[in-house]
Design a protein around this motif. Sequence first.
Motif, PDB file in Angstrom:
ATOM      1  N   UNK A 191      21.233 -18.456 -19.099  1.00 38.15           N
ATOM      2  CA  UNK A 191      22.096 -18.316 -17.873  1.00 38.15           C
ATOM      3  C   UNK A 191      22.531 -17.594 -16.628  1.00 38.15           C
ATOM      4  N   UNK A 192      20.847 -16.627 -17.237  1.00 34.60           N
ATOM      5  CA  UNK A 192      20.057 -15.294 -17.498  1.00 34.60           C
ATOM      6  C   UNK A 192      19.191 -15.150 -16.349  1.00 34.60           C
ATOM      7  N   UNK A 193      18.349 -14.774 -15.240  1.00 34.38           N
ATOM      8  CA  UNK A 193      17.596 -14.853 -13.751  1.00 34.38           C
ATOM      9  C   UNK A 193      16.279 -14.596 -15.176  1.00 34.38           C
ATOM     10  N   UNK A 194      16.148 -13.810 -16.494  1.00 36.47           N
ATOM     11  CA  UNK A 194      15.446 -13.673 -16.812  1.00 36.47           C
ATOM     12  C   UNK A 194      15.128 -13.582 -18.285  1.00 36.47           C
ATOM     13  N   UNK A 195      14.603 -13.890 -19.662  1.00 39.19           N
ATOM     14  CA  UNK A 195      15.055 -13.922 -21.080  1.00 39.19           C
ATOM     15  C   UNK A 195      13.800 -13.536 -21.457  1.00 39.19           C
ATOM     16  N   UNK A 196      14.057 -12.941 -23.095  1.00 29.39           N
ATOM     17  CA  UNK A 196      13.097 -12.244 -23.503  1.00 29.39           C
ATOM     18  C   UNK A 196      11.714 -13.718 -23.495  1.00 29.39           C
ATOM     19  N   UNK A 232       8.258  -8.089 -23.140  1.00 26.96           N
ATOM     20  CA  UNK A 232       8.417  -9.055 -21.737  1.00 26.96           C
ATOM     21  C   UNK A 232       8.810 -10.228 -21.576  1.00 26.96           C
ATOM     22  N   UNK A 233      10.296 -10.351 -20.433  1.00 28.58           N
ATOM     23  CA  UNK A 233      10.587 -11.462 -19.978  1.00 28.58           C
ATOM     24  C   UNK A 233      10.327 -12.188 -19.542  1.00 28.58           C
ATOM     25  N   UNK A 234      11.017 -13.854 -19.323  1.00 25.92           N
ATOM     26  CA  UNK A 234      10.148 -14.536 -18.523  1.00 25.92           C
ATOM     27  C   UNK A 234      11.828 -16.139 -17.556  1.00 25.92           C
ATOM     28  N   UNK A 235      11.149 -15.992 -16.598  1.00 27.08           N
ATOM     29  CA  UNK A 235      12.573 -17.005 -16.545  1.00 27.08           C
ATOM     30  C   UNK A 235      12.615 -18.572 -17.161  1.00 27.08           C
ATOM     31  N   UNK A 236      13.589 -18.802 -17.205  1.00 28.78           N
ATOM     32  CA  UNK A 236      13.894 -19.578 -18.088  1.00 28.78           C
ATOM     33  C   UNK A 236      13.755 -21.416 -17.786  1.00 28.78           C
ATOM     34  N   UNK A 237      12.906 -21.819 -18.758  1.00 29.73           N
ATOM     35  CA  UNK A 237      13.050 -23.170 -18.847  1.00 29.73           C
ATOM     36  C   UNK A 237      11.876 -23.505 -17.721  1.00 29.73           C
TER      37      UNK A 237
END
Length: 323
Positions: A191-196, A232-237
């Motif tokens: 649901x977050x814009x970016x995840x670990x 780093x973070x990345x857009x989920x899915x």
Amino acid sequence: MTDLKKYTSQILVHILGWMLFVFVSLYIFSRYYWAENPFLQYLSILAIIVYINHFILLPFFVKRKWYIFYGLLFITISFLATQVYCNVFAQCGCSIMKCLSDYLWQTLVPLIFFAFIWLLFRFLDEQKQKEDMIKQHTEMELKFLKSQINPHVLFNNLNTIYSYSIEKPTETPELILMLSDNLKHVLYDSNAQYVDLDKELQFLDNYIRFQKIRTEGVKQINYTTSVTSNYLKIGPLLLITIIENAFKHSVLNSVISIDITEENNLLQCTCINDFENKITDTTQFKIGLINLEKRLQLLYPEKHQLVIENSDKFKVVLTLDLA
């Protein structure tokens, strides 16, 4: 809180504007005593004119885009107010042209200055509204695109657990635990814009393990990862779309190669699978990639590259700048 800051800023600008204007005007008319100063006598009339323009005239005419009518009314009010100043307060007894040349500025300066302030804050409000609308539209579009991905992932995992519970019931609890982690990631973390990045890779590890079990003896899966940065973070899915696409449309007795690498904040996901060119309609398994491209445009504008090749093998290479 935002509105309070906006109104406070407007009030401070108005106070400072009036203070500066009064100071300059009193300096010019310093030869008068306070009680006899025509500017101070005219100031209350001028303030009424300024705020009628601020609260009534500007909103009315600008909303309807009657700029010419407003301009004519503005000139008329300025002319009449200056004549009142000359003949009633200053009592200069001068001609109309002399009156305008000497006193018109004292009417025009506050009118123009505070009209500009009104237009400036209106412009800032419109820009904020546009930004909020774009943000809301982006969030809604991202949620919609993610909702198209989630069911595929969950249904595949559930089918795998069902078949495994029949063939190897003792190993089923571990799969259920993996599915639980994936459900948590899909339903909450995504649901977050970016995840670990490490959470996203763990999600992919679980998914690919499910696929290895489901396609055992039917497909060969070569899966490698190499990540140098842990923060780093990345857009989920995002990556799951490419990987799931390969499993869904690859042919039997084929090889699926998945390679995810990251170096210097640059992540690259390469996925290669065999497909039957004569039978498979490539437009069918490009639908998910089209949705992926839309999400990439929203999350990584000008910071991504998606390359698709479909010669003898179907190859997708996604490069993301995660910095």
